[in-house]
Design a protein around this motif. Sequence first.
Motif, PDB file in Angstrom:
ATOM      1  N   ARG C 211     -75.526  64.491  48.806  1.00 36.24           N
ATOM      2  CA  ARG C 211     -76.925  64.722  48.489  1.00 36.24           C
ATOM      3  C   ARG C 211     -77.104  65.136  47.022  1.00 36.24           C
ATOM      4  O   ARG C 211     -78.071  64.748  46.374  1.00 36.24           O
ATOM      5  N   HIS C 213     -75.143  64.159  44.551  1.00 36.98           N
ATOM      6  CA  HIS C 213     -75.008  62.907  43.804  1.00 36.98           C
ATOM      7  C   HIS C 213     -76.340  62.160  43.796  1.00 36.98           C
ATOM      8  O   HIS C 213     -76.782  61.624  42.786  1.00 36.98           O
ATOM      9  N   LEU C 214     -76.981  62.146  44.966  1.00 37.34           N
ATOM     10  CA  LEU C 214     -78.228  61.424  45.147  1.00 37.34           C
ATOM     11  C   LEU C 214     -79.319  62.036  44.272  1.00 37.34           C
ATOM     12  O   LEU C 214     -80.100  61.316  43.646  1.00 37.34           O
ATOM     13  N   ASP C 215     -79.340  63.366  44.207  1.00 33.63           N
ATOM     14  CA  ASP C 215     -80.359  64.054  43.416  1.00 33.63           C
ATOM     15  C   ASP C 215     -80.157  63.770  41.935  1.00 33.63           C
ATOM     16  O   ASP C 215     -81.114  63.558  41.204  1.00 33.63           O
ATOM     17  N   GLU C 216     -78.907  63.743  41.533  1.00 31.81           N
ATOM     18  CA  GLU C 216     -78.595  63.434  40.138  1.00 31.81           C
ATOM     19  C   GLU C 216     -79.109  62.043  39.797  1.00 31.81           C
ATOM     20  O   GLU C 216     -79.719  61.813  38.754  1.00 31.81           O
ATOM     21  N   LEU C 217     -78.859  61.101  40.723  1.00 33.29           N
ATOM     22  CA  LEU C 217     -79.291  59.723  40.529  1.00 33.29           C
ATOM     23  C   LEU C 217     -80.811  59.657  40.425  1.00 33.29           C
ATOM     24  O   LEU C 217     -81.362  58.942  39.573  1.00 33.29           O
ATOM     25  N   THR C 218     -81.488  60.435  41.297  1.00 30.17           N
ATOM     26  CA  THR C 218     -82.949  60.446  41.274  1.00 30.17           C
ATOM     27  C   THR C 218     -83.453  60.958  39.924  1.00 30.17           C
ATOM     28  O   THR C 218     -84.390  60.391  39.341  1.00 30.17           O
ATOM     29  N   GLU C 220     -81.934  60.772  37.125  1.00 35.14           N
ATOM     30  CA  GLU C 220     -81.618  59.716  36.164  1.00 35.14           C
ATOM     31  C   GLU C 220     -82.727  58.644  36.164  1.00 35.14           C
ATOM     32  O   GLU C 220     -83.224  58.252  35.108  1.00 35.14           O
ATOM     33  N   VAL C 221     -83.119  58.219  37.387  1.00 34.66           N
ATOM     34  CA  VAL C 221     -84.142  57.178  37.506  1.00 34.66           C
ATOM     35  C   VAL C 221     -85.486  57.694  36.998  1.00 34.66           C
ATOM     36  O   VAL C 221     -86.226  56.970  36.316  1.00 34.66           O
ATOM     37  N   LYS C 222     -85.774  58.965  37.306  1.00 35.76           N
ATOM     38  CA  LYS C 222     -87.035  59.543  36.829  1.00 35.76           C
ATOM     39  C   LYS C 222     -87.078  59.586  35.316  1.00 35.76           C
ATOM     40  O   LYS C 222     -88.104  59.283  34.697  1.00 35.76           O
TER      41      LYS C 222
END
Lengths: 248, 248, 248, 248
Positions: C211, C213-218, C220-222
């Motif tokens: 999770r 990792h997922l937040d980091e990715l989010t 990044e996309v933001k």
Amino acid sequence: MWEKRMEWPLNAAAVLFLVAYAWPILQPSLGHTGRVWCEVVTWLSWAVFALDYGVRLRHAEDKRAFLKSNIFDLAIIVLPLIRQLRLLRLVTVLNVLNRNAGLSLRGRVVVYTVGATALIVFCSALAVLDAERAQPDAPITDFPDAVWWSITTITTVGYGDRYPVSGTGRVVAVGLMVAGIALLGVVTATLASWLIRRVTEADENAQAVTREHLDELTREVKALRAELAEQRAGVSPEASEPLGTARG
Amino acid sequence: MWEKRMEWPLNAAAVLFLVAYAWPILQPSLGHTGRVWCEVVTWLSWAVFALDYGVRLRHAEDKRAFLKSNIFDLAIIVLPLIRQLRLLRLVTVLNVLNRNAGLSLRGRVVVYTVGATALIVFCSALAVLDAERAQPDAPITDFPDAVWWSITTITTVGYGDRYPVSGTGRVVAVGLMVAGIALLGVVTATLASWLIRRVTEADENAQAVTREHLDELTREVKALRAELAEQRAGVSPEASEPLGTARG
Amino acid sequence: MWEKRMEWPLNAAAVLFLVAYAWPILQPSLGHTGRVWCEVVTWLSWAVFALDYGVRLRHAEDKRAFLKSNIFDLAIIVLPLIRQLRLLRLVTVLNVLNRNAGLSLRGRVVVYTVGATALIVFCSALAVLDAERAQPDAPITDFPDAVWWSITTITTVGYGDRYPVSGTGRVVAVGLMVAGIALLGVVTATLASWLIRRVTEADENAQAVTREHLDELTREVKALRAELAEQRAGVSPEASEPLGTARG
Amino acid sequence: MWEKRMEWPLNAAAVLFLVAYAWPILQPSLGHTGRVWCEVVTWLSWAVFALDYGVRLRHAEDKRAFLKSNIFDLAIIVLPLIRQLRLLRLVTVLNVLNRNAGLSLRGRVVVYTVGATALIVFCSALAVLDAERAQPDAPITDFPDAVWWSITTITTVGYGDRYPVSGTGRVVAVGLMVAGIALLGVVTATLASWLIRRVTEADENAQAVTREHLDELTREVKALRAELAEQRAGVSPEASEPLGTARG
């Protein structure tokens, strides 16, 4: 490999030991010569195990680590010098089951449990018969009785129609009881792990769904990047180069 | 730390208590002086436990919380005033196993179970022998018999060749039976958790795969962002600044 | 709420039933008047249960569904008309434990198991004593014996020093044995679920890492989107409007 | 389908076999004609099983695979030629429970366990009564005694007030004990899987949260892509086309 080559000799030694141990107990009328032969075979099979241990110890790179991780094997070599504990060596015959079975973890547990239970019941019956026969008024007097008692003990049923009265017989009984608790534990644990596995397959499906979502997202991002690259190659360059030409 | 410093005195007190409790039971011919000494040692070891509890209570910041979370310790201090229950104090010796073992959870469970079972069998044998000896026609008359009975009871085998007939002996027996059910439960649960762990390692691999997919996706997005930044720095600024110069 | 209001009357009825059931068994010398009173109290407490069931059935919106999901309650009302089965009604006293305990699932299982075991042992001892007393040469003759026999049976120890010989006594014994197997199962399952939970906390940590990792990715996309918006607001408009002015 | 059509004939054959097996044992005074009839019915029901096996073998595409996966069925056909083992055939009646229950895995396990336990207890009582009756001084002499003994054995209580003394009776007892261990295992495993499921529902929630995060991220990326497309269609084209007109 030494261990591969020694597999069958060790099994043969285990079986020979078992026969030589069982014979004088099952046939009390066996003469002196027969008893001596059985004793010799017992010691020879012991020698095979001792030799195997010695060679493996010699081949081991880290001797200290070998001694530590094979403490049980060492016990099997040293303890039989005490007569009653010699019986413990028979546990090694189970290594065959362990080594040969190309099965799943659960399959191996099942094979090992059935094999170990049968062997423990048989050997305990022999040992208890040997110990109790000398006892006056002992409830266990022949081999079928001893096997029957072993089974009622390992299953923790314990009718009490047969029970050991000698010290040695009681030590064997304690071993059987401990084996019985382990048996119950292994049967239950194997069933539980199978049932839990079946029930939690939904979890794995959930995992698979998560991964699918993730793959869809990855495709989306890749499409985005491709579009951007296209825009850069098609639009932006068009936008920047004409500007250059407009500037030129 | 008080608890660190008290570890060995408490253990010593527990062992002394055990010896002083066992001696008059195992040697019924012990004279009056010996019995008095054993009684004194028993009370001294009790005093050590009471002192330890008192000091810990005094050092505790939240007294109410301490009383709540150490209700079992308080019971161990108060209950021995009833003679038969004094025996319960021996359970504290297990704290040694608990504190010193730098093991995994499962390893600690195994060490604790084996230690507790041995201690419970030993103490129950003593207690039942003490209670039954006074009984006429009691089936349990010496220490080996009492140990044998303890083991057949804790493993729930229950042959019925030996059983307590006095009230106190039966109370000890009930404790042993409860311990036996707990023992079976702990053995099975430990095996099940080990087996389930081994079988569910696939789940963790699935997790790892998911995380790998996620990392790949993150790399993809980072590349996208870098490309965009490059485009902005290389193309758009080129496109906007020349425009500025065109405007200038 | 009816169910809330009936909680204490039902508990009181259960306790009264228990007392009225136990008294004539524990005091065989009880006179005729006493026995009649106990019988009356038994029937009154039964009436409270029957009334409660009737009111709940009347209040139920879907009568058929109520009958289905409360089949056990109906059995408790109907079966006591057969004398020996009246005892089953006592199980309802466990509802108190079930309703009041504001505990975790595992805590509730523990409270319920201990309470149910104690109640089953007590009631079975009463029932077996009632059934066996009439029997000549029965091994169970007084209440302590009956309780002792109940405990050796529910723990599956089964010494065999006491056992029922009448048909009714044996039916009670079978119930106790089934309860014993359930008890063993519940203890083991509770321990296993606790141990597995402790061991699989690593899984949850893995989840948490995923999770993160997922937040980091989010994030990044933001950031990417924000950059794009900035580029659009700052660069592109600048690029398009000056062009417009250049065109103008 | 053959298997669908044979379901009821097989069940009927199983029940007839059970009746024909039980009758002469429960009514020892049964005359010669009655015994012959029971024997005939026993063989007819055996013939139905043999026929079913034969037809299924004939219909099987891969004969070798069929033989392998139905080794247990073959045993049920071949073994009854040995008189005592004929009893094993009764296990097939459990197929009814297995086939008809449209239940969850756990529900099926419960139904199957209860059904199998009842059948095993009943058949073992019959078999042991048949074997022990001939024995002088046998503790098991009538059917209620035999059922009582069966239940004390399968629950591993084992009072020892009744126990088999003949070889055949002891073999039946061993089967019962093994069934008892399996029963304990199944009960515990079912409870454990239910409890673990309830406790690990948090895990699934964590999974759901992860998936929600993932969906939010996907929405974010989609918005980004849409914005980019908008920018490309609205801004960049505006930027490029005017440039084109500026160029033209």
